[in-house]
Motif scaffolding. Structure first.
Motif, PDB file in Angstrom:
ATOM      1  N   GLU A 114       0.726  -1.287  -0.090  1.00  0.00           N
ATOM      2  CA  GLU A 114      -0.215   0.067   0.076  1.00  0.00           C
ATOM      3  C   GLU A 114       0.489   0.810   0.215  1.00  0.00           C
ATOM      4  O   GLU A 114       0.594   1.676  -0.452  1.00  0.00           O
ATOM      5  CB  GLU A 114      -0.902   0.169   1.037  1.00  0.00           C
ATOM      6  CG  GLU A 114      -1.903   1.196   1.354  1.00  0.00           C
ATOM      7  CD  GLU A 114      -2.547   0.902   2.765  1.00  0.00           C
ATOM      8  OE1 GLU A 114      -3.110   2.795   3.044  1.00  0.00           O
ATOM      9  OE2 GLU A 114      -3.200   0.101   2.456  1.00  0.00           O
ATOM     10  N   LEU A 117       2.566   1.333  -3.729  1.00  0.00           N
ATOM     11  CA  LEU A 117       2.130   2.149  -4.429  1.00  0.00           C
ATOM     12  C   LEU A 117       1.375   3.279  -4.580  1.00  0.00           C
ATOM     13  O   LEU A 117       1.066   3.986  -5.369  1.00  0.00           O
ATOM     14  CB  LEU A 117       0.201   1.312  -4.607  1.00  0.00           C
ATOM     15  CG  LEU A 117       0.825  -0.386  -5.032  1.00  0.00           C
ATOM     16  CD1 LEU A 117      -0.979  -1.022  -4.619  1.00  0.00           C
ATOM     17  CD2 LEU A 117       1.234  -0.431  -6.594  1.00  0.00           C
ATOM     18  N   ILE A 125      -1.439  -1.907 -12.511  1.00  0.00           N
ATOM     19  CA  ILE A 125      -0.183  -3.354 -11.168  1.00  0.00           C
ATOM     20  C   ILE A 125      -0.626  -3.851 -12.791  1.00  0.00           C
ATOM     21  O   ILE A 125      -1.684  -5.000 -12.870  1.00  0.00           O
ATOM     22  CB  ILE A 125      -0.773  -3.965 -10.220  1.00  0.00           C
ATOM     23  CG1 ILE A 125       0.962  -4.199  -9.523  1.00  0.00           C
ATOM     24  CG2 ILE A 125      -2.029  -4.148  -9.586  1.00  0.00           C
ATOM     25  CD1 ILE A 125       0.156  -4.472  -7.669  1.00  0.00           C
ATOM     26  N   LEU A 135      -2.587  -7.572  -2.441  1.00  0.00           N
ATOM     27  CA  LEU A 135      -2.679  -6.463  -3.438  1.00  0.00           C
ATOM     28  C   LEU A 135      -4.490  -6.301  -2.911  1.00  0.00           C
ATOM     29  O   LEU A 135      -4.855  -5.093  -2.739  1.00  0.00           O
ATOM     30  CB  LEU A 135      -3.501  -6.334  -4.769  1.00  0.00           C
ATOM     31  CG  LEU A 135      -3.433  -5.466  -5.807  1.00  0.00           C
ATOM     32  CD1 LEU A 135      -3.115  -4.363  -5.191  1.00  0.00           C
ATOM     33  CD2 LEU A 135      -4.171  -6.153  -7.192  1.00  0.00           C
ATOM     34  N   GLN A 136      -5.349  -7.471  -2.743  1.00  0.00           N
ATOM     35  CA  GLN A 136      -6.822  -6.227  -2.393  1.00  0.00           C
ATOM     36  C   GLN A 136      -6.806  -6.425  -1.395  1.00  0.00           C
ATOM     37  O   GLN A 136      -8.081  -5.575  -1.158  1.00  0.00           O
ATOM     38  CB  GLN A 136      -7.139  -8.586  -2.342  1.00  0.00           C
ATOM     39  CG  GLN A 136      -8.912  -8.243  -1.966  1.00  0.00           C
ATOM     40  CD  GLN A 136      -9.450 -10.046  -1.435  1.00  0.00           C
ATOM     41  OE1 GLN A 136      -9.120 -11.098  -2.112  1.00  0.00           O
ATOM     42  NE2 GLN A 136     -10.362  -9.838  -1.064  1.00  0.00           N
ATOM     43  N   CYS A 138      -5.279  -3.905   0.061  1.00  0.00           N
ATOM     44  CA  CYS A 138      -4.556  -3.018  -0.083  1.00  0.00           C
ATOM     45  C   CYS A 138      -5.221  -1.997  -0.858  1.00  0.00           C
ATOM     46  O   CYS A 138      -5.348  -0.953  -0.869  1.00  0.00           O
ATOM     47  CB  CYS A 138      -3.263  -2.681   0.720  1.00  0.00           C
ATOM     48  SG  CYS A 138      -2.373  -3.477  -1.176  1.00  0.00           S
ATOM     49  N   ILE A 139      -6.306  -2.539  -2.535  1.00  0.00           N
ATOM     50  CA  ILE A 139      -6.156  -1.460  -3.895  1.00  0.00           C
ATOM     51  C   ILE A 139      -7.122  -0.424  -3.744  1.00  0.00           C
ATOM     52  O   ILE A 139      -7.011   0.130  -3.800  1.00  0.00           O
ATOM     53  CB  ILE A 139      -6.214  -2.682  -4.350  1.00  0.00           C
ATOM     54  CG1 ILE A 139      -6.402  -1.598  -5.734  1.00  0.00           C
ATOM     55  CG2 ILE A 139      -7.282  -2.956  -4.253  1.00  0.00           C
ATOM     56  CD1 ILE A 139      -7.024  -2.830  -7.020  1.00  0.00           C
ATOM     57  N   THR A 142      -5.337   2.826  -2.514  1.00  0.00           N
ATOM     58  CA  THR A 142      -4.722   3.220  -3.854  1.00  0.00           C
ATOM     59  C   THR A 142      -5.497   4.144  -5.050  1.00  0.00           C
ATOM     60  O   THR A 142      -6.438   3.470  -4.859  1.00  0.00           O
ATOM     61  CB  THR A 142      -3.551   2.251  -4.091  1.00  0.00           C
ATOM     62  OG1 THR A 142      -4.180   1.248  -5.363  1.00  0.00           O
ATOM     63  CG2 THR A 142      -3.125   1.291  -2.588  1.00  0.00           C
ATOM     64  N   VAL A 144      -4.844   2.811  -7.970  1.00  0.00           N
ATOM     65  CA  VAL A 144      -4.771   1.834  -9.099  1.00  0.00           C
ATOM     66  C   VAL A 144      -6.183   1.083  -9.637  1.00  0.00           C
ATOM     67  O   VAL A 144      -7.219   0.956  -8.151  1.00  0.00           O
ATOM     68  CB  VAL A 144      -4.089   0.304  -7.506  1.00  0.00           C
ATOM     69  CG1 VAL A 144      -4.248  -0.654  -9.431  1.00  0.00           C
ATOM     70  CG2 VAL A 144      -2.604   0.660  -7.796  1.00  0.00           C
ATOM     71  N   LYS A 145      -6.542   1.643 -10.357  1.00  0.00           N
ATOM     72  CA  LYS A 145      -7.780   1.364 -11.541  1.00  0.00           C
ATOM     73  C   LYS A 145      -7.883  -0.347 -11.746  1.00  0.00           C
ATOM     74  O   LYS A 145      -8.533  -0.504 -12.634  1.00  0.00           O
ATOM     75  CB  LYS A 145      -8.301   2.380 -12.570  1.00  0.00           C
ATOM     76  CG  LYS A 145      -8.344   3.120 -11.146  1.00  0.00           C
ATOM     77  CD  LYS A 145      -9.845   3.696 -10.059  1.00  0.00           C
ATOM     78  CE  LYS A 145      -9.867   4.417  -9.982  1.00  0.00           C
ATOM     79  NZ  LYS A 145      -9.881   4.435  -8.404  1.00  0.00           N
ATOM     80  N   VAL A 147      -5.657  -4.125 -13.730  1.00  0.00           N
ATOM     81  CA  VAL A 147      -5.327  -4.903 -12.737  1.00  0.00           C
ATOM     82  C   VAL A 147      -5.078  -6.273 -13.323  1.00  0.00           C
ATOM     83  O   VAL A 147      -6.027  -6.620 -14.351  1.00  0.00           O
ATOM     84  CB  VAL A 147      -5.876  -5.720 -11.888  1.00  0.00           C
ATOM     85  CG1 VAL A 147      -4.980  -6.654 -10.966  1.00  0.00           C
ATOM     86  CG2 VAL A 147      -5.575  -4.056 -10.141  1.00  0.00           C
ATOM     87  N   LEU A 180     -10.707  -9.893  -6.903  1.00  0.00           N
ATOM     88  CA  LEU A 180     -10.190  -8.937  -7.441  1.00  0.00           C
ATOM     89  C   LEU A 180     -10.988  -7.871  -8.809  1.00  0.00           C
ATOM     90  O   LEU A 180     -10.691  -8.576  -9.523  1.00  0.00           O
ATOM     91  CB  LEU A 180      -9.091  -8.375  -8.150  1.00  0.00           C
ATOM     92  CG  LEU A 180      -7.939  -8.996  -7.094  1.00  0.00           C
ATOM     93  CD1 LEU A 180      -6.270  -7.911  -7.290  1.00  0.00           C
ATOM     94  CD2 LEU A 180      -7.593  -6.682  -5.834  1.00  0.00           C
TER      95      LEU A 180
END
Length: 559
Positions: A114, A117, A125, A135-136, A138-139, A142, A144-145, A147, A180
């Motif tokens: 986290e 990112l 990512i 990733l799940q 903390c996404i 962030t 991040v749109k 994956v 995700l």
């Protein structure tokens, strides 16, 4: 600038300077390699060879896919994978599409991921499914749109790929459950990108190529901003430096390197992936070097010439019962970096392979190689060698003044085309490490001898202060590593009422019969009083980074 006395130690044919302007960008370097070496194998992975032409085509497809997501030039794309063929494809795709690579350690916790990112502002990512659960977690916090989700078997063909993925997911259970929504599978992203054209972007030498996060040991992790010209310079410096050794490969034989260091680490990023792209060489990808038996089994199937590694990997392999199943006879270059190479390990490696470990030195901030021993050396020097072409190094005091006396310890400072532009969005941190005349202050304490050879005595912060005397852990570790029953060791400082700090020694045994009394006797014979360990602890293993660097910090925290 200091007089480069080290140039006298250069092997014949190695230039004093390189010309980093021969490429405008890493994109130009890669595209030239794709044209010139299209039919050659670029990567070998789990029995499958991937050509330069395939890497070219797949990176075009992935680059077009990323461009069509609406990302803007200069946006950051995180890559979180071990050594799998999708990684070099993703690097080429991100750079060709005009974006910036953010290298991520796949073993990060959600908290560490986290931070990176958020700090980098990554909007997309490319991640291997083994770590998707991280990733799940903390996404949502962030930017991040997008994956792109990889699997171990993606590029191994339908049948073998399905089998490998089944084993990874269901037998070895290496993929924790995750959700995700909206993530796109790697092969699907390639298929979508195949229907679009990669839009060419004019990338120049001063554009950012990657953010390489570092400094987790000194508080919060910072992104070293490496420009295209920084990495290009280090590729060309490394090529010039290695030429005397790699020039011994028979004409017409493709150069091959073992890629056991993780590609997301700057050492392998530059000296494996980018350098071998430039030379049209093959990288043998090792996804998990900690599996020594698996690594040796893979290497037994190949002929190779170059092996960059860290001390712990050289040591682990050389002591493994399967070591002789590998043909080491073609090895021309063993490059040690990332941490100090121990004399005992270098001696064993030379005995077993006939190829001396050529120790080098560098940091994420220097792309990474700053200096190295000549590759023509026939024995281990115990130094980090001499500065690379176009590189200047000095020993300075706390006020930034040159220490003129040879052999006097001070901080190592580096100037050269491979030195970073600064820390990402951290002008305050950048100011702390750069001198007014452009030298990068490494935080490493070193000495220079009359030939211009440098030796790292230790990290500033790793030094142990015993009753006002400086104890450098590397020195004590080097001595203890020579005890026949010791496999690995590490030294840290622990609080002591009498002396302020005391030396603590942690040992992993090679011989179960080794006793504390034997270790103390040996130390008494080889180390002056204040350097001798007050506390000795035996363990089954030492905490390490994914690259294999021993984490003294963790040993210090677990007093």
């Amino acid at each position: 600038m200091t007089d480069r006395i080290w140039l006298k130690s250069y092997p014949p044919g190695v230039p004093a300077d390189i010309d980093p302007t021969q490429y405008r960008s890493l994109v130009q370097l890669m595209e030239q390699a794709f044209r010139d070496y299209a039919g050659r194998t670029a990567y070998s992975f789990m029995g499958k060879d991937v050509s330069f032409a395939e890497t070219d085509a797949q990176s075009r497809q992935l680059g077009a896919y990323l461009q069509n997501l609406g990302l803007q030039r200069g946006d950051r794309v995180a890559l979180m994978m071990p050594n799998v063929p999708q990684y070099p494809v993703a690097v080429a795709a991100v750079l060709r599409a005009g974006f910036v690579v953010v290298n991520v350690n796949p073993l990060y916790t959600p908290r560490e991921l986290e931070h990176q990112l958020k700090d980098s502002g990554a909007k997309a990512i490319v991640i291997i499914e083994n770590f998707a659960a991280t990733l799940q977690a903390c996404i949502a916090n962030t930017a991040v749109k997008h994956v792109v989700l990889c699997a171990m078997g993606d590029r191994l063909g339908i049948l073998k790929g399905m089998l490998v993925n089944y084993v990874v997911r269901n037998v070895k259970k290496l993929v924790p459950p995750f959700q995700l929504p909206g993530a796109v599978r790697f092969n699907d992203a390639l298929a979508k990108g195949a229907g679009a054209a990669l839009q060419p972007v004019d990338i120049g030498p001063d554009d950012i190529a990657l953010l390489q996060y570092t400094g987790g040991t000194t508080g919060v992790s910072k992104g070293a901003v490496l420009l295209h010209r920084n990495v290009i310079a280090n590729v060309l410096q490394s090529e010039a430096w290695n030429a005397p050794a790699l020039g011994k490969i028979p004409a017409g034989e493709q150069t091959a390197a073992v890629c056991a260091l993780p590609l997301y680490h700057i050492f392998a990023f530059t000296v494996n992936m980018m350098l071998y792209m430039r030379m049209g060489g093959k990288n043998i990808l090792i996804p998990n070097p900690r599996d020594l038996a698996g690594t040796l089994k893979e290497l037994s199937k190949h002929s190779f010439h170059s092996f960059p590694a860290v001390n712990t990997l050289f040591n682990g392999l050389a002591n493994h019962p399967d070591f002789n199943t590998v043909d080491w006879s073609h090895l021309k270059l063993s490059v040690g970096g990332g941490m100090a190479v121990q004399a005992a390990v270098a001696k064993l490696w030379l005995e077993k392979t006939g190829c001396p470990i050529c120790e080098g030195y560098g940091l994420s901030e220097t792309s990474p190689v700053a200096c190295a021993n000549p590759v023509t050396a026939t024995e281990f020097s115990g130094t980090i060698g001499v500065p690379m072409p176009s590189t200047y190094m000095r020993i300075i005091d706390d006020e930034g003044r040159d220490i003129s006396a040879t052999g006097q310890p001070g901080e190592i400072a580096i100037l050269g085309p491979q030195v970073m532009a600064g820390y990402w969005q951290r002008p305050d941190e950048t100011a702390k490490v750069m001198t007014e005349d452009g030298y990068f202050k490494t935080g490493d304490i070193g000495v220079m001898d009359e030939r211009g050879y440098f030796k790292v005595v230790d990290r500033k912060k790793d030094m142990v202060l015993v009753s006002g005397f400086n104890v450098y852990p590397n020195e004590v570790e080097d001595v203890v590593a020579l005890i026949p029953g010791v496999l690995e060791c590490a030294v840290v400082g622990v609080p002591d009422e009498k002396t302020g700090e005391a030396v603590k020694l942690v040992i992993v045994k090679k011989d179960p019969a080794l006793t504390e009394a034997q270790v103390r006797d040996y130390c008494r014979t080889n180390l002056t009083g204040y350097k001798q360990p007050k506390v000795i602890e035996f363990r089954t293993d030492l905490p390490k980074t994914p690259v294999g660097k021993i984490l003294r910090r963790e040993l210090r925290d677990k007093k």
